[in-house]
Design a protein around this motif. Structure first.
Motif, short mmCIF file in Angstrom:
data_model
loop_
_atom_site.label_atom_id
_atom_site.label_comp_id
_atom_site.label_asym_id
_atom_site.label_seq_id
_atom_site.Cartn_x
_atom_site.Cartn_y
_atom_site.Cartn_z
N TRP A 105 0.87 -1.18 0.00
CA TRP A 105 0.00 0.00 0.00
C TRP A 105 0.90 1.23 0.00
CZ3 TRP A 105 -5.47 -0.65 0.69
CH2 TRP A 105 -6.20 0.56 0.67
N ALA A 106 0.69 2.13 -0.95
CA ALA A 106 1.54 3.31 -1.10
C ALA A 106 0.81 4.57 -0.64
CB ALA A 106 1.97 3.45 -2.56
N SER A 107 1.52 5.67 -0.64
CA SER A 107 0.93 6.93 -0.19
C SER A 107 -0.22 7.37 -1.08
CB SER A 107 1.99 8.03 -0.15
OG SER A 107 2.50 8.28 -1.45
N ASP A 108 -0.21 6.93 -2.36
CA ASP A 108 -1.27 7.34 -3.28
C ASP A 108 -2.19 6.20 -3.69
OD1 ASP A 108 0.49 5.93 -4.87
OD2 ASP A 108 0.43 7.34 -6.54
N THR A 109 -2.17 5.09 -2.96
CA THR A 109 -3.09 3.99 -3.25
C THR A 109 -4.51 4.45 -2.97
OG1 THR A 109 -1.46 2.27 -2.75
CG2 THR A 109 -3.78 1.64 -2.62
N LEU A 110 -5.39 4.18 -3.90
CA LEU A 110 -6.80 4.51 -3.68
C LEU A 110 -7.62 3.23 -3.76
CD1 LEU A 110 -7.77 4.41 -6.85
CD2 LEU A 110 -7.11 6.81 -6.82
N VAL A 111 -8.86 3.33 -3.28
CA VAL A 111 -9.69 2.14 -3.19
C VAL A 111 -11.16 2.54 -3.25
CG1 VAL A 111 -9.79 2.15 -0.65
CG2 VAL A 111 -10.01 -0.03 -1.89
N GLU A 125 -9.68 5.37 -16.28
CA GLU A 125 -8.95 4.13 -16.59
C GLU A 125 -7.46 4.25 -16.32
OE1 GLU A 125 -8.73 0.77 -20.14
OE2 GLU A 125 -9.82 2.65 -20.44
N GLU A 126 -6.91 5.44 -16.56
CA GLU A 126 -5.47 5.61 -16.34
C GLU A 126 -5.08 5.59 -14.87
OE1 GLU A 126 -7.27 9.79 -17.03
OE2 GLU A 126 -7.50 7.74 -17.82
N GLU A 127 -6.07 5.69 -13.97
CA GLU A 127 -5.79 5.66 -12.54
C GLU A 127 -5.95 4.26 -11.94
OE1 GLU A 127 -4.54 8.07 -10.93
OE2 GLU A 127 -4.84 9.74 -12.31
N ALA A 128 -6.40 3.31 -12.74
CA ALA A 128 -6.68 1.97 -12.22
C ALA A 128 -5.45 1.30 -11.62
CB ALA A 128 -7.27 1.09 -13.31
N ARG A 129 -4.27 1.67 -12.11
CA ARG A 129 -3.04 1.06 -11.59
C ARG A 129 -2.85 1.36 -10.11
NH1 ARG A 129 0.43 4.95 -10.62
NH2 ARG A 129 0.13 7.00 -11.63
N ARG A 130 -3.45 2.44 -9.61
CA ARG A 130 -3.31 2.81 -8.20
C ARG A 130 -4.35 2.14 -7.32
NH1 ARG A 130 -3.85 8.16 -6.38
NH2 ARG A 130 -5.08 8.90 -8.15
#
Length: 394
Positions: free
Chosen positions: A63-69, A205-210
């Protein structure tokens, strides 16, 4: 539950809030946490900003500082905010009939349902009466048309009954009728974009990696879709299982791309805390413009009457009170010791909190879904620690 190893925790925590860091670590050791983050803002300043654990069930991504869920119903705060911005600008009247903005809504005896009834889960439209599939839920026009055509399950205004999925379509369609924009677009244009808040109702879609992978609650493993209760009242089944949704659905591209303003929001803890801070009436943009007036912020927590919620009442075990979009902390302290603090929990454990008197907002996000309807033990440990720190520093 067997103790788990505490993962490395990143971020920062002011010394006086050390107890929050301890509670966050204990969530991993003692309460089954997999990956999570928590942010606490005090008078707009971050005093806690922590993250740790794993972003996937296989524990291959930290889990990183910019991980979203996906935060499920914590999203409802963002949707309510859209409506309150319009109320604040004089474009929406909470005491006007919904049909004044959405004429088709007057069908089936709903001509007297008020905007405030939608915001406070008192419209009697907690679920559709006809079967509604997940694919159909992704169809905005179909879902809102069916809601406009259906009759209420109970007398609107009489009592709250949690509108788990329909809330976002009901409030969201009013937002669309007033602005011409879906809630996701309006929120981005008016709030999250200008303020740089890491939260969206539709995940680009480009944010899905996070995005972190949601992991289902233990009781639902292996049979999530077939886990809907069978001995509940028809209105409860309509609200909570028409359609049945769960972690497996929320991990798909289809869910992330859909307009689901009651449950489809994605954000970081930092983003959730920033969104809920707006409800304190203190948030300003760089130019000095106040996002939500103090009067509007006060209106958000205007209680509509305490009652045993018709959908969640049995599971909660006590009466609750919903304001115009968010739940009041009340005598049970769901959002801390101030009974007029308020917030919203998300399915599985996430939450956002606002306490104008204390100048506090909190955002908590996680990916291992818990089994509590509300007030997940991980949430309450963090809330208690925050208020203990505030009390000890006064």
């Amino acid at each position: 539950m067997a103790e788990q190893t505490t993962p490395q925790i990143g971020g920062h925590c002011d010394a006086r809030f050390a107890g929050v860091r301890t509670a966050f670590a204990e969530n991993f050791r003692e309460r089954g946490e997999l990956g999570a983050a928590v942010t606490v803002l005090l008078d707009g300043e971050p005093v806690v900003d922590l993250w740790g654990g794993w972003a996937d069930a296989a524990r291959t991504r930290s889990w990183a500082s910019d991980t979203l869920v996906n935060v499920w119903s914590t999203t409802k705060g963002a949707t309510a905010l859209c409506a309150h911005l319009l109320i604040d600008r004089g474009l929406l009247d909470p005491d006007a009939p919904v049909a004044a903005y959405w004429p088709e809504f007057a069908a089936a005896g709903k001509q007297d349902v008020l905007v405030r009834h939608l915001l406070s889960h008192r419209a009697g439209l907690a679920g559709l009466r006809v079967p509604h599939t997940l694919a159909q839920l992704y169809d905005w026009e179909l879902t809102t048309a069916r809601l406009a055509a259906t009759e209420p399950w109970w007398e609107p205004g009489a009592c709250s009954g949690y509108h788990a999925l329909t809330y976002g379509f009901l409030v969201g369609e009013v937002v669309r009728r007033v602005t011409g924009q879906l809630p996701s677009t309006f929120l981005h244009q008016e709030v999250t974009g200008p303020l740089g808040i890491d939260f969206s109702i539709r995940l680009p879609e480009e944010e899905a990696r996070r995005a972190a992978e949601l992991v289902p609650m233990p009781a639902a493993r292996g049979g999530e879709r077939g886990a809907a209760p069978r001995k509940l009242a028809p209105v409860v089944l309509a609200a909570l299982a028409n359609p049945v949704t769960g972690a497996a659905d929320a991990n798909t591209r289809a869910w992330r791309a859909a307009e689901i303003p009651a449950a489809g929001g994605h954000g970081t803890a930092r983003g959730v805390a920033a969104l809920y801070e707006i409800f304190t009436g203190r948030r300003r943009v760089d130019s000095g413009y106040q996002v939500l007036s103090a009067q509007a912020a006060e209106r958000v927590r205007e209680g509509q009457g305490s009652c045993r919620d018709l959908i969640l009442g049995t599971g909660l075990g006590h009466d609750t009170e919903i304001g115009l979009g968010l739940w009041l902390s009340g005598r049970h302290g769901s959002y801390g010791p101030n009974p007029r603090a308020f917030g919203h929990d998300g399915f599985g454990g996430s939450f956002g909190l606002a306490d104008p008197e204390a100048g506090i907002s909190i955002g908590y996000v996680m990916n291992h879904m818990g089994t509590h309807i509300a007030d997940d033990p991980r949430k309450m440990a963090l809330v208690d620690a925050v208020y203990e720190a505030v009390a000890s520093s006064v």
